[in-house]
Design a protein around this motif. Structure first.
Motif, short mmCIF file in Angstrom:
data_model
loop_
_atom_site.label_atom_id
_atom_site.label_comp_id
_atom_site.label_asym_id
_atom_site.label_seq_id
_atom_site.Cartn_x
_atom_site.Cartn_y
_atom_site.Cartn_z
N CYS A 1 -8.19 27.42 33.78
CA CYS A 1 -9.07 26.45 34.51
C CYS A 1 -9.69 25.60 33.24
CB CYS A 1 -10.17 26.87 35.32
SG CYS A 1 -9.50 28.05 36.67
N TYR A 2 -9.79 24.36 33.44
CA TYR A 2 -10.45 23.41 32.72
C TYR A 2 -11.76 23.11 32.76
CZ TYR A 2 -5.86 22.61 30.62
OH TYR A 2 -4.62 23.07 29.94
N LEU A 3 -12.71 22.88 31.81
CA LEU A 3 -14.02 22.63 31.72
C LEU A 3 -14.09 21.20 32.18
CD1 LEU A 3 -16.70 24.03 31.25
CD2 LEU A 3 -16.81 22.80 28.96
N SER A 4 -14.86 20.73 33.44
CA SER A 4 -15.09 19.39 33.34
C SER A 4 -16.02 18.61 32.68
CB SER A 4 -15.50 19.36 34.99
OG SER A 4 -17.04 19.65 35.00
N TYR B 1 -10.91 22.54 27.02
CA TYR B 1 -11.53 21.10 26.97
C TYR B 1 -10.87 20.26 25.87
CZ TYR B 1 -15.30 17.75 27.40
OH TYR B 1 -16.03 16.64 27.84
N PRO B 2 -10.76 19.13 26.08
CA PRO B 2 -9.81 18.14 25.11
C PRO B 2 -10.68 18.11 23.71
CG PRO B 2 -9.70 17.16 27.08
CD PRO B 2 -10.80 18.23 27.38
N PHE C 1 -15.10 16.54 20.50
CA PHE C 1 -15.57 15.70 18.98
C PHE C 1 -16.49 14.41 19.21
CE2 PHE C 1 -15.18 12.39 15.62
CZ PHE C 1 -14.89 13.03 14.56
N GLY C 2 -16.23 13.94 20.55
CA GLY C 2 -17.25 12.99 20.97
C GLY C 2 -18.84 13.57 21.00
N ILE C 3 -18.74 14.35 21.58
CA ILE C 3 -19.90 15.11 21.78
C ILE C 3 -20.85 15.34 20.74
CG2 ILE C 3 -21.25 17.08 22.61
CD1 ILE C 3 -19.16 17.48 24.98
N HIS D 1 -6.68 19.30 14.01
CA HIS D 1 -6.30 18.08 15.02
C HIS D 1 -5.98 16.87 14.20
CE1 HIS D 1 -6.92 20.92 18.30
NE2 HIS D 1 -8.02 21.16 18.02
N GLY D 2 -6.36 16.72 12.96
CA GLY D 2 -6.34 15.52 12.21
C GLY D 2 -7.05 14.47 12.84
#
Length: 206
Positions: free
Chosen positions: A59-62, A103-104, A109-111, A140-141
């Motif tokens: 399952c993915y984190l929203s 989670y992507p 990174f944005g957070i 991840h580069g």
């Protein structure tokens, strides 16, 4: 919470549907009182269990769940890099690494970057996020960020002093992040950094 050894979870569907509420509860607990290292760690452990539940079930984190709990775990941490989970096998860093399974990495990174670049954030939280940004760039580069926007901001945290002056922990974390970016982007990184001071350039090269 159900363990990995459970043959079935009687309330699995209900738990998944209530995940946003559980994350919200963690965030409220962190906001409501001054937490000790021990109580903070208990919230990290509880959140780890929630994430493990999601990971084991693919399952993915929203976005909502991530944005509710992650900034507070970062900002409220007594000593972010020293928090260990109960079994001793996972640190807060490993906790954040595991997030990339559900989670992507670019959003994570944005957070981190929002904390780094935001006004009024504590140096402790900024240092933690610089360290984690370096790890994300290592794994991840440059695909996790917009280098032209990110790298100039990271450079502002590199000490603008000559090499004879010992660098701060914040400066070392920022330098490492830029070096990780360079290992993936090479000379393109310098073009994104733009016109930085001689002292900062020397520290990055060193």
């Amino acid at each position: 919470l159900p363990t990995s050894n459970s043959r079935e979870c009687q309330y699995e569907e209900e738990l998944r549907e209530s995940m946003d509420v559980l994350f919200k509860w963690v965030s409220l607990r962190l906001l409501q009182q001054q937490e000790t290292d021990q109580t903070y760690t208990s919230y990290v452990q509880f959140t780890w269990q929630l994430l493990d539940f999601l990971i084991r079930r693919d399952c993915y984190l929203s976005n909502y769940e991530a944005e509710v709990v992650l900034p507070l775990l970062i900002h409220q941490s007594p000593r972010p890099q020293q928090i260990s989970l109960q079994d001793g096998s996972a640190s807060l860093h490993n906790f954040l690494v595991a997030l990339c399974k559900i989670y992507p990495a670019s959003k994570l990174f944005g957070i981190f970057f929002e904390t780094i670049s935001g006004n009024g954030n504590s140096s402790k939280a900024q240092e933690l996020c610089l360290v984690e940004v370096a790890h994300l760039l290592n794994r991840h580069g440059l695909t996790v960020c917009r280098p032209s926007q990110t790298l100039p901001v990271l450079a502002t945290f590199v000490d603008d002093t000559d090499m004879a002056t010992p660098s701060s922990a914040m400066s070392e974390a920022a330098t490492r992040a830029i070096v990780e970016a360079y290992l993936h982007g090479r000379d393109l990184v310098w073009s994104h950094l733009g016109d930085i001071s001689v002292n900062r350039r020397q520290r990055i090269l060193h």
